[in-house]
Write a protein that holds these residues in place. Structure first.
Motif, short mmCIF file in Angstrom:
data_model
loop_
_atom_site.label_atom_id
_atom_site.label_comp_id
_atom_site.label_asym_id
_atom_site.label_seq_id
_atom_site.Cartn_x
_atom_site.Cartn_y
_atom_site.Cartn_z
N GLU A 181 4.48 5.31 -5.71
CA GLU A 181 4.54 5.23 -7.20
C GLU A 181 3.54 6.23 -7.80
N GLU A 182 2.33 6.22 -7.26
CA GLU A 182 1.26 7.08 -7.79
C GLU A 182 1.64 8.55 -7.58
N ARG A 198 7.76 12.22 -11.74
CA ARG A 198 9.11 11.88 -11.25
C ARG A 198 9.34 10.37 -11.21
N GLU A 199 8.39 9.56 -11.84
CA GLU A 199 8.49 8.11 -11.54
C GLU A 199 9.81 7.50 -12.00
N THR A 234 0.85 -1.20 0.00
CA THR A 234 0.00 0.00 0.00
C THR A 234 0.88 1.25 0.00
N ALA A 235 1.92 1.23 0.83
CA ALA A 235 2.84 2.38 0.91
C ALA A 235 3.57 2.58 -0.40
#
Ligand code: GZL
Ligand code: ZN
Length: 333
Positions: free
Chosen positions: A156-157, A164-165, A150-151
């Motif tokens: 990522e999102e 900036r991914e 979840t973190a």
């Protein structure tokens, strides 16, 4: 001879009359005291806000008013104290043993002894790694790998939204007690993510032991090395509080735009406040309120029923751009 006989007769009459009187004295039918279910609970320690909330939930549920006699032991974060506590519970011949294990390994022998004594064992929170899974009856806790994922997915999102991914990302990883399921699985989720994102790098793994003090020391010393970081991935809120103290002392901006992002686990009230203030970016909930579930498991077992072997608790997450004061007010811990 006669005197002895008459004395014996006299004594017998006396004994019978005492018996009769005492029986009369009990004329009111005393309802047999509802048998309390005797439970020995070995708790990890009191290392974090989460742990205190867990202890409060367990002691409230396993109360005398609810039909339990609770023998509580705080192991002060040492496994040998948990082993000692369990052996004491066996000596005291409790009806059930509840164990919140500090780490996954080292339980086979002592749980063999509990099994030999015919005392069922319930595991709560972290998991145990035993040869024979029959050594414990049930487990209640969190899906720690899911918490970590979840973190990571939120990060990522967040980076995708900022475009900036694929940029380099230097991550400071503050880990919980080595060998605890929460540590193993929250760490695994981050390690998986670094595999998937070649531009992500874990610049250091600090053994914070879930405490604010240890985390503060380690992060303070790390920051003195002058290495830049973009994200703190902290495996519980108290270690995040320690990291925040060190970041502030070093004058390093954190939380908001352009600052070091802080991802934290537990979602205790003080952490949610920091989230509302924009100091912590993400709080992944780890639900400590296992008391009612454990109490109902014990009642089912006491009634000869066969409860589920594993029960996962529901959990969510809070981010600084969605959390509200009302959400914090509604929290139980
Ligand atoms: C997680 C629990 C961890 C918490 C810490 O279920 O084992 O231990 O995340 C606590 O706060 O110390
Ligand atoms: Zn993903």
């Amino acid at each position: 001879m006669r005197t002895i006989k008459s004395a014996v007769t006299g004594l017998m009459i006396l004994a019978l009359s005492v018996l009769f009187l005492s029986a009369c004295g009990q004329r009111k039918t005393t309802i047999p005291e509802e048998r309390l279910i005797r439970v020995g609970f070995s708790q990890v320690g009191s290392e974090s806000d989460w742990r205190m909330a867990n202890t409060a939930s367990m002691t409230a549920a396993l109360s005398e008013a609810n039909g339990f006699e609770l023998i509580f032991d705080n192991a002060k974060q040492r496994q040998e104290n948990q082993l000692l506590a369990i052996r004491n519970f066996i000596q005291q011949d409790v009806d059930f043993i509840v164990l919140a294990p500090i780490a996954e390994s080292g339980w086979d022998d002592v749980l063999q002894e509990a099994a030999a004594a015919g005392i069922p064992v319930i595991i709560v929170d972290r998991q145990i790694d035993v040869e024979d899974k029959n050594l414990y009856t049930s487990w209640v806790g969190s899906d720690f790998l899911q918490e970590g994922r979840t973190a990571v997915h939120w990060l990522e999102e967040c980076l995708r939204e900022q475009g900036r991914e694929d940029e380099p990302l230097r991550i400071l990883h503050i880990q919980g007690t080595d060998g605890a399921t929460a540590q193993i699985m929250r760490s695994r989720a981050l390690d998986e993510a670094v595999e998937v994102h070649p531009s992500w790098e874990i610049v250091a793994k600090l053994p914070g032991e879930y405490t604010e003090a240890k985390s503060y020391e380690l992060v303070r010393d790390f920051l003195q090395r002058g290495e830049q970081i973009d994200v703190v991935y902290s495996e519980n809120d108290n270690m995040s509080f320690g990291a925040i103290r060190a970041l502030e002392e070093a004058g390093i901006p954190y939380g908001g735009e352009g600052g070091v992002m802080i991802l934290s686990f537990d979602a205790v009230r003080d952490a949610l406040r920091f989230c509302l203030e924009g100091k912590i970016n993400l709080c992944v909930e780890c639900n400590p309120l296992h008391g009612p579930r454990v109490a109902s498991l014990i009642r089912q077992l006491d009634a000869g029923e066969q409860p589920a072997k594993e029960t996962y608790v529901d959990e969510t997450f809070f981010s600084s751009n969605t959390i509200t004061e009302e959400m914090i007010e509604a929290r139980d811990y």
